[in-house]
Design a protein around this motif. Structure first.
Motif, PDB file in Angstrom:
ATOM      1  N   CYS A 110       0.840  -1.196   0.000  1.00  0.00           N
ATOM      2  CA  CYS A 110       0.000   0.000   0.000  1.00  0.00           C
ATOM      3  C   CYS A 110       0.879   1.252   0.000  1.00  0.00           C
ATOM      4  CB  CYS A 110      -0.899  -0.022   1.231  1.00  0.00           C
ATOM      5  SG  CYS A 110      -1.937   1.422   1.428  1.00  0.00           S
ATOM      6  N   THR A 111       0.799   2.044  -1.056  1.00  0.00           N
ATOM      7  CA  THR A 111       1.747   3.145  -1.265  1.00  0.00           C
ATOM      8  C   THR A 111       1.052   4.483  -1.030  1.00  0.00           C
ATOM      9  OG1 THR A 111       2.925   1.777  -2.869  1.00  0.00           O
ATOM     10  CG2 THR A 111       3.415   4.131  -2.865  1.00  0.00           C
ATOM     11  N   TYR A 112       1.474   5.163   0.025  1.00  0.00           N
ATOM     12  CA  TYR A 112       0.811   6.390   0.453  1.00  0.00           C
ATOM     13  C   TYR A 112       1.346   7.642  -0.231  1.00  0.00           C
ATOM     14  CZ  TYR A 112      -1.319   3.750   4.285  1.00  0.00           C
ATOM     15  OH  TYR A 112      -2.049   2.850   5.019  1.00  0.00           O
ATOM     16  N   SER A 113       2.573   7.592  -0.735  1.00  0.00           N
ATOM     17  CA  SER A 113       3.179   8.812  -1.264  1.00  0.00           C
ATOM     18  C   SER A 113       4.157   8.467  -2.379  1.00  0.00           C
ATOM     19  CB  SER A 113       3.912   9.562  -0.132  1.00  0.00           C
ATOM     20  OG  SER A 113       4.609  10.685  -0.616  1.00  0.00           O
ATOM     21  N   ALA A 133       4.827   3.982   6.496  1.00  0.00           N
ATOM     22  CA  ALA A 133       5.336   5.287   6.084  1.00  0.00           C
ATOM     23  C   ALA A 133       4.245   6.001   5.304  1.00  0.00           C
ATOM     24  CB  ALA A 133       6.588   5.124   5.227  1.00  0.00           C
ATOM     25  N   LEU A 134       3.923   7.228   5.701  1.00  0.00           N
ATOM     26  CA  LEU A 134       2.791   7.946   5.123  1.00  0.00           C
ATOM     27  C   LEU A 134       3.203   9.076   4.189  1.00  0.00           C
ATOM     28  CD1 LEU A 134       0.575   8.294   8.339  1.00  0.00           C
ATOM     29  CD2 LEU A 134       0.526   6.476   6.617  1.00  0.00           C
ATOM     30  N   THR A 135       4.413   9.595   4.319  1.00  0.00           N
ATOM     31  CA  THR A 135       4.782  10.791   3.572  1.00  0.00           C
ATOM     32  C   THR A 135       6.283  10.878   3.392  1.00  0.00           C
ATOM     33  OG1 THR A 135       4.672  13.232   3.584  1.00  0.00           O
ATOM     34  CG2 THR A 135       4.817  12.140   5.715  1.00  0.00           C
ATOM     35  N   HIS A 136       6.722  11.561   2.352  1.00  0.00           N
ATOM     36  CA  HIS A 136       8.145  11.829   2.159  1.00  0.00           C
ATOM     37  C   HIS A 136       8.297  13.022   1.220  1.00  0.00           C
ATOM     38  CE1 HIS A 136       7.522   9.913  -1.699  1.00  0.00           C
ATOM     39  NE2 HIS A 136       8.785  10.055  -2.028  1.00  0.00           N
ATOM     40  N   ASP A 137       9.489  13.587   1.174  1.00  0.00           N
ATOM     41  CA  ASP A 137       9.733  14.733   0.298  1.00  0.00           C
ATOM     42  C   ASP A 137      11.220  14.851   0.008  1.00  0.00           C
ATOM     43  OD1 ASP A 137       8.878  16.934  -1.223  1.00  0.00           O
ATOM     44  OD2 ASP A 137       9.325  18.355   0.386  1.00  0.00           O
ATOM     45  N   TRP A 138      11.533  15.265  -1.234  1.00  0.00           N
ATOM     46  CA  TRP A 138      12.912  15.506  -1.641  1.00  0.00           C
ATOM     47  C   TRP A 138      13.352  16.896  -1.193  1.00  0.00           C
ATOM     48  CZ3 TRP A 138      15.959  12.275  -4.952  1.00  0.00           C
ATOM     49  CH2 TRP A 138      15.316  11.134  -5.449  1.00  0.00           C
ATOM     50  N   ASN A 139      14.594  16.990  -0.719  1.00  0.00           N
ATOM     51  CA  ASN A 139      15.154  18.296  -0.392  1.00  0.00           C
ATOM     52  C   ASN A 139      15.329  19.107  -1.674  1.00  0.00           C
ATOM     53  OD1 ASN A 139      17.527  20.290   0.171  1.00  0.00           O
ATOM     54  ND2 ASN A 139      16.910  19.597   2.191  1.00  0.00           N
ATOM     55  N   LYS A 140      14.986  20.386  -1.612  1.00  0.00           N
ATOM     56  CA  LYS A 140      15.002  21.223  -2.813  1.00  0.00           C
ATOM     57  C   LYS A 140      16.389  21.708  -3.187  1.00  0.00           C
ATOM     58  CE  LYS A 140      10.501  20.927  -2.719  1.00  0.00           C
ATOM     59  NZ  LYS A 140      10.311  20.204  -1.451  1.00  0.00           N
ATOM     60  N   ARG A 189      19.527  19.979  -1.796  1.00  0.00           N
ATOM     61  CA  ARG A 189      20.496  18.891  -1.703  1.00  0.00           C
ATOM     62  C   ARG A 189      19.896  17.670  -2.392  1.00  0.00           C
ATOM     63  NH1 ARG A 189      21.246  18.110   4.350  1.00  0.00           N
ATOM     64  NH2 ARG A 189      19.127  18.932   4.454  1.00  0.00           N
ATOM     65  N   PRO A 190      20.311  17.378  -3.625  1.00  0.00           N
ATOM     66  CA  PRO A 190      19.645  16.356  -4.441  1.00  0.00           C
ATOM     67  C   PRO A 190      19.647  14.956  -3.850  1.00  0.00           C
ATOM     68  CG  PRO A 190      21.143  17.695  -5.773  1.00  0.00           C
ATOM     69  CD  PRO A 190      21.415  18.034  -4.350  1.00  0.00           C
ATOM     70  N   GLU A 191      20.551  14.674  -2.920  1.00  0.00           N
ATOM     71  CA  GLU A 191      20.689  13.313  -2.399  1.00  0.00           C
ATOM     72  C   GLU A 191      19.884  13.070  -1.129  1.00  0.00           C
ATOM     73  OE1 GLU A 191      23.321  15.441  -2.529  1.00  0.00           O
ATOM     74  OE2 GLU A 191      24.139  14.968  -4.518  1.00  0.00           O
ATOM     75  N   PHE A 192      19.151  14.063  -0.647  1.00  0.00           N
ATOM     76  CA  PHE A 192      18.513  13.925   0.661  1.00  0.00           C
ATOM     77  C   PHE A 192      16.992  13.889   0.534  1.00  0.00           C
ATOM     78  CE2 PHE A 192      22.720  15.330   1.650  1.00  0.00           C
ATOM     79  CZ  PHE A 192      23.021  14.705   2.859  1.00  0.00           C
ATOM     80  N   ILE A 193      16.415  12.892   1.210  1.00  0.00           N
ATOM     81  CA  ILE A 193      14.967  12.699   1.252  1.00  0.00           C
ATOM     82  C   ILE A 193      14.552  12.551   2.717  1.00  0.00           C
ATOM     83  CG2 ILE A 193      13.038  11.230   0.581  1.00  0.00           C
ATOM     84  CD1 ILE A 193      14.618  10.327  -1.821  1.00  0.00           C
ATOM     85  N   ALA A 194      13.473  13.208   3.086  1.00  0.00           N
ATOM     86  CA  ALA A 194      12.891  13.030   4.417  1.00  0.00           C
ATOM     87  C   ALA A 194      11.647  12.163   4.298  1.00  0.00           C
ATOM     88  CB  ALA A 194      12.541  14.379   5.033  1.00  0.00           C
ATOM     89  N   ALA A 195      11.430  11.312   5.298  1.00  0.00           N
ATOM     90  CA  ALA A 195      10.261  10.426   5.314  1.00  0.00           C
ATOM     91  C   ALA A 195       9.722  10.343   6.734  1.00  0.00           C
ATOM     92  CB  ALA A 195      10.629   9.031   4.799  1.00  0.00           C
ATOM     93  N   ALA A 196       8.421  10.095   6.847  1.00  0.00           N
ATOM     94  CA  ALA A 196       7.791  10.021   8.165  1.00  0.00           C
ATOM     95  C   ALA A 196       6.511   9.202   8.058  1.00  0.00           C
ATOM     96  CB  ALA A 196       7.490  11.423   8.699  1.00  0.00           C
ATOM     97  N   GLY A 197       5.946   8.868   9.237  1.00  0.00           N
ATOM     98  CA  GLY A 197       4.739   8.059   9.217  1.00  0.00           C
ATOM     99  C   GLY A 197       4.194   7.773  10.596  1.00  0.00           C
ATOM    100  N   VAL A 198       3.745   6.535  10.767  1.00  0.00           N
ATOM    101  CA  VAL A 198       2.985   6.147  11.943  1.00  0.00           C
ATOM    102  C   VAL A 198       3.821   6.173  13.220  1.00  0.00           C
ATOM    103  CG1 VAL A 198       1.734   4.201  12.983  1.00  0.00           C
ATOM    104  CG2 VAL A 198       1.313   4.830  10.606  1.00  0.00           C
ATOM    105  N   ASP A 199       5.126   5.938  13.128  1.00  0.00           N
ATOM    106  CA  ASP A 199       5.940   5.880  14.352  1.00  0.00           C
ATOM    107  C   ASP A 199       6.332   7.258  14.883  1.00  0.00           C
ATOM    108  OD1 ASP A 199       7.920   6.709  12.624  1.00  0.00           O
ATOM    109  OD2 ASP A 199       9.243   4.996  12.960  1.00  0.00           O
ATOM    110  N   ARG A 200       5.805   8.324  14.281  1.00  0.00           N
ATOM    111  CA  ARG A 200       5.912   9.707  14.778  1.00  0.00           C
ATOM    112  C   ARG A 200       7.272  10.350  14.538  1.00  0.00           C
ATOM    113  NH1 ARG A 200       4.599   8.611  20.856  1.00  0.00           N
ATOM    114  NH2 ARG A 200       6.028   6.913  20.342  1.00  0.00           N
ATOM    115  N   LEU A 201       8.210   9.626  13.939  1.00  0.00           N
ATOM    116  CA  LEU A 201       9.550  10.149  13.715  1.00  0.00           C
ATOM    117  C   LEU A 201       9.702  10.648  12.282  1.00  0.00           C
ATOM    118  CD1 LEU A 201      11.596   7.279  15.395  1.00  0.00           C
ATOM    119  CD2 LEU A 201      10.975   9.479  16.416  1.00  0.00           C
TER     120      LEU A 201
END
Length: 363
Positions: A147-150, A214-221, A223-235
């Motif tokens: 199941c893919t949320y993002s 995991a519910l969400t993620h986004d690419w850094n605008k 720094r091309p190599e960095f992605i943030a991700a987050a979800g149910v575990d609150r981190l």
């Protein structure tokens, strides 16, 4: 702070127009998205406040939206019946295009920021699809088997895209690679790994991290190599995709319930914004602007633990401030690309859109 009431509809996603600094779109659903209609709001920021310029009603809930990067009046919306609809705000009532290939709810859509002629979608049916607004069928289907949320294109390359799923993995796809058996998959990064600065050390408790959705993620605008991700575990975790085996380079604890949406700042390379089921929006620094190395991170972590800090924190990042004006789950956030840095919008299940300046909540 400006406010608009989405009467009878609970907000799921909000996006600023990439062409007009005064135009915002909101995807919403009746009855909290469980059953009933959806509504796409096109809103204008005026001297008299936020006004509804137009809205489009749909037969099923709307969970996400993305503005076209090539047409100033068009945006695409993701629906609960598995359809994707393209709307033109200069026209009335009906979408100009509709696609129906996903077998389950479509939970995310994202426009290609570089090529500008394609967009992607992700669904609970375990697939990511790539589309062209000029074609009646999808261009490509990428299976995730979960199941893919993002899903999101990289803002730095037209061929790189990523997704996060209920199996606690961040997947990276490179469309330049041969499809073969991997279906363009180049990396599958488990989110529930130890951060680089929290390997077992004397006097530092080792934290077992179970998998979680995991519910969400986004690419850094910046720094091309960095992605943030987050979800149910609150981190919130930040990954360097050049070395995925090392685990997250930063971990940001603080939210009391699941993190529903994160968005990197379009103005500052180390700042991101989050929305959570704890009814707050929070502003964070991932610590990268401090320029600390691994050894300094470990020393800082030991010092934080001695002061009673969160044992999950890692990487030198910290919360900069929070906004707690929502009275229900906060589902979506977005940054304004124009004007003074710091303006953003948030929507939630309290039937409210709030437009506010993050600088007013930063300590």
């Amino acid at each position: 702070m400006l406010e608009f009431r989405t009467q009878g509809f609970n907000g799921y996603a909000v996006k600023y127009s990439p062409f007009f600094d005064s135009r915002i779109a909101v995807a919403s659903a009746a009855n909290f998205g469980l059953v009933g209609n959806g509504r796409l709001y096109i809103l204008g920021l005026t001297a008299q406040g936020i006004v509804a310029e137009k809205w489009f009603d749909t037969q099923d809930s709307l969970y996400d939206l993305a503005w076209s990067e090539s047409h100033e009046n068009q945006c695409v919306a993701a629906a609960g019946d598995g359809s994707i609809k393209l709307f033109d705000v200069s026209l009335d009532q009906f979408p100009v295009q509709s696609w129906q290939e996903h077998k389950r709810e479509v939970f995310a859509v994202h426009w290609n920021l570089v090529a500008k002629d394609t967009f992607c979608s992700s669904s609970w049916d375990g697939t990511v699809k790539i589309w062209s607004p000029t074609r009646t069928d999808s261009l490509l289907t990428l299976p995730t088997h979960s199941c893919t949320y993002s899903a999101s294109f990289s803002p730095h390359s037209p061929s790189l895209l990523s997704s996060v799923s209920s199996d606690s993995h961040l997947r990276l796809f490179d469309l330049r690679t041969p499809s073969s058996a991997s279906n363009h998959l180049t990396a599958s990064i488990p989110l529930h790994t130890q951060p680089i600065s929290s390997k077992p050390q004397p006097n530092v408790p080792f934290q077992h991290i179970p998998p979680s959705e995991a519910l969400t993620h986004d690419w850094n605008k910046y720094r091309p190599e960095f992605i943030a991700a987050a979800g149910v575990d609150r981190l919130i975790r930040v990954f360097d995709i050049r070395n995925p085996a090392q685990g997250p380079v930063a971990v940001l604890p603080g939210h009391e319930y699941a993190v529903r949406k994160i968005a990197w700042s379009p103005h500052l390379s180390d700042v991101l914004l989050s929305a959570s089921y704890d009814m707050t929006c929070r502003v964070w620094s991932d610590g990268s602007a401090l320029g600390v190395d691994g050894g300094q991170q470990q020393q800082q972590r030991l010092a934080d633990l001695q002061r009673g800090g969160d044992p999950m924190a890692s990487g030198g990042g910290r919360e900069l401030g929070r906004m707690g004006r929502h009275t229900e789950f906060v589902m979506g956030v977005d940054w304004c690309l124009f004007g003074a840095e710091g303006w953003c919008a948030s929507v939630g299940w309290d039937e409210r859109l709030l437009v506010w300046d993050v600088r007013t909540v930063m300590g």
